[in-house]
Design a protein around this motif. Structure first.
Motif, PDB file in Angstrom:
ATOM      1  N   ILE A 188      11.529   4.270  -7.944  1.00  0.00           N
ATOM      2  CA  ILE A 188      11.052   5.404  -8.745  1.00  0.00           C
ATOM      3  C   ILE A 188      10.175   6.316  -7.905  1.00  0.00           C
ATOM      4  N   VAL A 189       9.284   5.729  -7.096  1.00  0.00           N
ATOM      5  CA  VAL A 189       8.401   6.532  -6.247  1.00  0.00           C
ATOM      6  C   VAL A 189       9.213   7.301  -5.211  1.00  0.00           C
ATOM      7  N   GLU A 190      10.244   6.670  -4.645  1.00  0.00           N
ATOM      8  CA  GLU A 190      11.092   7.355  -3.666  1.00  0.00           C
ATOM      9  C   GLU A 190      11.849   8.511  -4.303  1.00  0.00           C
ATOM     10  N   ARG A 191      12.033   8.454  -5.605  1.00  0.00           N
ATOM     11  CA  ARG A 191      12.756   9.515  -6.310  1.00  0.00           C
ATOM     12  C   ARG A 191      11.826  10.573  -6.899  1.00  0.00           C
ATOM     13  N   GLU A 192      10.651  10.128  -7.409  1.00  0.00           N
ATOM     14  CA  GLU A 192       9.796  11.038  -8.156  1.00  0.00           C
ATOM     15  C   GLU A 192       8.381  11.185  -7.581  1.00  0.00           C
ATOM     16  N   GLY A 193       7.978  10.314  -6.663  1.00  0.00           N
ATOM     17  CA  GLY A 193       6.614  10.325  -6.176  1.00  0.00           C
ATOM     18  C   GLY A 193       5.694   9.569  -7.119  1.00  0.00           C
ATOM     19  N   VAL A 194       4.398   9.621  -6.843  1.00  0.00           N
ATOM     20  CA  VAL A 194       3.411   8.931  -7.670  1.00  0.00           C
ATOM     21  C   VAL A 194       2.099   9.695  -7.569  1.00  0.00           C
ATOM     22  N   SER A 195       1.271   9.619  -8.616  1.00  0.00           N
ATOM     23  CA  SER A 195      -0.003  10.344  -8.618  1.00  0.00           C
ATOM     24  C   SER A 195      -1.109   9.474  -9.194  1.00  0.00           C
ATOM     25  N   VAL A 196      -2.345   9.768  -8.773  1.00  0.00           N
ATOM     26  CA  VAL A 196      -3.544   9.073  -9.255  1.00  0.00           C
ATOM     27  C   VAL A 196      -4.615  10.101  -9.548  1.00  0.00           C
ATOM     28  N   GLN A 197      -5.331   9.929 -10.655  1.00  0.00           N
ATOM     29  CA  GLN A 197      -6.447  10.804 -10.972  1.00  0.00           C
ATOM     30  C   GLN A 197      -7.751  10.078 -10.687  1.00  0.00           C
ATOM     31  N   SER A 198      -8.655  10.770 -10.007  1.00  0.00           N
ATOM     32  CA  SER A 198      -9.976  10.229  -9.689  1.00  0.00           C
ATOM     33  C   SER A 198     -11.034  11.134 -10.307  1.00  0.00           C
ATOM     34  N   SER A 199     -12.038  10.544 -10.931  1.00  0.00           N
ATOM     35  CA  SER A 199     -13.055  11.324 -11.631  1.00  0.00           C
ATOM     36  C   SER A 199     -14.443  11.065 -11.058  1.00  0.00           C
ATOM     37  N   PRO A 201     -18.826  12.662 -11.792  1.00  0.00           N
ATOM     38  CA  PRO A 201     -19.620  13.419 -12.765  1.00  0.00           C
ATOM     39  C   PRO A 201     -19.408  14.929 -12.678  1.00  0.00           C
ATOM     40  N   ARG A 202     -19.068  15.448 -11.492  1.00  0.00           N
ATOM     41  CA  ARG A 202     -18.992  16.896 -11.327  1.00  0.00           C
ATOM     42  C   ARG A 202     -17.573  17.438 -11.225  1.00  0.00           C
ATOM     43  N   GLU A 203     -16.597  16.593 -10.901  1.00  0.00           N
ATOM     44  CA  GLU A 203     -15.238  17.099 -10.735  1.00  0.00           C
ATOM     45  C   GLU A 203     -14.220  15.982 -10.860  1.00  0.00           C
ATOM     46  N   ASN A 204     -12.988  16.401 -11.091  1.00  0.00           N
ATOM     47  CA  ASN A 204     -11.858  15.488 -11.150  1.00  0.00           C
ATOM     48  C   ASN A 204     -10.860  15.854 -10.066  1.00  0.00           C
ATOM     49  N   TRP A 205     -10.138  14.837  -9.591  1.00  0.00           N
ATOM     50  CA  TRP A 205      -9.146  15.061  -8.555  1.00  0.00           C
ATOM     51  C   TRP A 205      -7.829  14.421  -8.969  1.00  0.00           C
ATOM     52  N   LEU A 206      -6.741  15.116  -8.666  1.00  0.00           N
ATOM     53  CA  LEU A 206      -5.408  14.555  -8.832  1.00  0.00           C
ATOM     54  C   LEU A 206      -4.789  14.439  -7.444  1.00  0.00           C
ATOM     55  N   VAL A 207      -4.466  13.218  -7.044  1.00  0.00           N
ATOM     56  CA  VAL A 207      -3.861  12.959  -5.742  1.00  0.00           C
ATOM     57  C   VAL A 207      -2.398  12.591  -5.966  1.00  0.00           C
ATOM     58  N   GLU A 208      -1.506  13.339  -5.326  1.00  0.00           N
ATOM     59  CA  GLU A 208      -0.076  13.115  -5.509  1.00  0.00           C
ATOM     60  C   GLU A 208       0.597  12.837  -4.163  1.00  0.00           C
ATOM     61  N   VAL A 209       1.464  11.843  -4.144  1.00  0.00           N
ATOM     62  CA  VAL A 209       2.301  11.562  -2.979  1.00  0.00           C
ATOM     63  C   VAL A 209       3.750  11.820  -3.386  1.00  0.00           C
ATOM     64  N   SER A 214       4.691  13.540   1.503  1.00  0.00           N
ATOM     65  CA  SER A 214       3.691  14.611   1.490  1.00  0.00           C
ATOM     66  C   SER A 214       2.580  14.256   0.502  1.00  0.00           C
ATOM     67  N   ILE A 215       1.341  14.675   0.836  1.00  0.00           N
ATOM     68  CA  ILE A 215       0.180  14.349   0.023  1.00  0.00           C
ATOM     69  C   ILE A 215      -0.489  15.639  -0.428  1.00  0.00           C
ATOM     70  N   CYS A 216      -0.815  15.711  -1.710  1.00  0.00           N
ATOM     71  CA  CYS A 216      -1.440  16.909  -2.276  1.00  0.00           C
ATOM     72  C   CYS A 216      -2.707  16.521  -3.022  1.00  0.00           C
ATOM     73  N   PHE A 217      -3.816  17.228  -2.747  1.00  0.00           N
ATOM     74  CA  PHE A 217      -5.088  17.035  -3.452  1.00  0.00           C
ATOM     75  C   PHE A 217      -5.333  18.264  -4.344  1.00  0.00           C
ATOM     76  N   ASP A 218      -5.571  18.034  -5.611  1.00  0.00           N
ATOM     77  CA  ASP A 218      -5.912  19.129  -6.543  1.00  0.00           C
ATOM     78  C   ASP A 218      -7.199  18.791  -7.259  1.00  0.00           C
ATOM     79  N   GLY A 219      -8.229  19.642  -7.067  1.00  0.00           N
ATOM     80  CA  GLY A 219      -9.492  19.443  -7.764  1.00  0.00           C
ATOM     81  C   GLY A 219      -9.544  20.302  -8.999  1.00  0.00           C
TER      82      GLY A 219
END
Length: 220
Positions: A188-199, A201-209, A214-219
Motif C-alpha cells: 500500500i505504501v509503495e502505491r499510495e505513500g504514508v503520512s504522519v501528523q506531529s503536534s 503547543p504552537r504548531e502541527n506538522w504533516l510529514v508525508e513519504v 520523496s519526503i514533504c513537510f507541511d506546517g
C-alpha cells in the motif's frame, strides 16, 4: 577482489536491522578503492553504494569512481555488480546510468552501509519483528525551535491481506521526546505513500513519504 586498473572491489550483503541478523531485506553493497600498493594510490577515490534486493534484481548495484580533478564528465568509470554476473569494471558509463527514481525502501537499504546520526529507536513490541531499518531519512526544524526527526523501518506483519503476508512500512516522527507513528502494509505504501501528523503547543506538522521516497513537510 582485484579488478583491472588496480581497483579493489568488496561486494557483500549488509544487515539492515540493529542486531545484525540476516533477513530477506539485507542490502546488496559494493565498495571500491584503488589498491594501496598502486603507484596512483595517492589519487585514489573511494566509492560505495547499497541497494535493496528488489533494485539489485532489476538493475544491480553500481559504485562509481574516478580520480581527483575529473569534473564535468558525461561518462564515468565504475564497478558494477549484478543483476547478472559478479563485480566487474565497466568504463565510460553514461552519467544517466547512475541515476534512478527512489523508493520508500531506498533510504533503509543505504542505512545498512552508513547509519545516520540521531536515528530514532522504533517503539515496537519485540525488535525481532524488524526486517529492515530503522534508518533516519529526514529532519526539519520547527518554528518553536524543535527538530523533527523522521525514521522508517519495516516490521513483520501477522495480518493476512489481499496480497498475503507482507511487511509493514512504519514512519516514525520524533520531536524532542514526543513520537508519532503510522504503519501500513508495504504494497500500500509503495502505491499510495504514508503520512504522519506531529503536534506541538504552537504548531502541527504533516510529514508525508511518497511512493518514490520523496519526503514533504507541511506546517499548519
Amino acid at each position: 577482489m582485484r579488478l583491472d586498473g588496480d581497483i579493489v572491489a568488496i561486494a557483500f550483503r549488509a544487515s539492515t536491522v540493529p542486531d545484525g541478523r540476516s533477513t530477506d531485506w539485507d542490502a546488496y553493497c559494493l565498495l571500491t578503492t584503488r589498491d594501496p600498493e598502486s603507484e596512483e594510490e595517492s589519487r585514489r577515490m573511494i566509492a560505495g553504494n547499497c541497494v535493496t534486493p528488489e533494485r539489485f534484481e532489476a538493475q544491480g548495484v553500481i559504485a562509481a569512481g574516478g580520480t581527483v580533478g575529473e569534473e564535468n564528465r558525461s561518462t564515468v568509470d565504475a564497478v558494477v555488480w549484478g543483476p547478472e554476473g559478479g563485480p566487474r569494471r565497466e568504463r565510460d558509463l553514461a552519467i544517466e546510468t547512475l541515476e534512478w527514481g527512489g523508493s520508500v525502501t531506498d533510504a533503509l537499504a543505504y542505512g545498512g552501509l552508513q547509519s545516520r546520526a540521531g536515528a530514532a529507536t522504533p517503539d515496537i513490541d519485540g525488535v525481532e519483528r524488524l526486517v529492515m531499518g530503522p534508518a533516519q531519512i529526514a529532519s526539519s526544524s520547527t518554528r518553536d525551535g524543535r527538530t523533527l526527526s523522521v525514521s522508517a523501518y519495516l516490521i513483520d506483519s501477522a495480518v493476512e491481506g489481499t496480497q498475503g503476508l507482507a511487511p509493514e512500512y512504519c514512519l516514525l516522527v520524533t520531536a524532542d521526546d514526543e513520537t508519532s507513528t503510522e504503519c501500513a502494509a508495504l504494497p500500500i505504501v509503495e502505491r499510495e505513500g504514508v503520512s504522519v501528523q506531529s503536534s506541538s503547543p504552537r504548531e502541527n506538522w504533516l510529514v508525508e513519504v511518497g511512493p518514490d521516497g520523496s519526503i514533504c513537510f507541511d506546517g499548519f
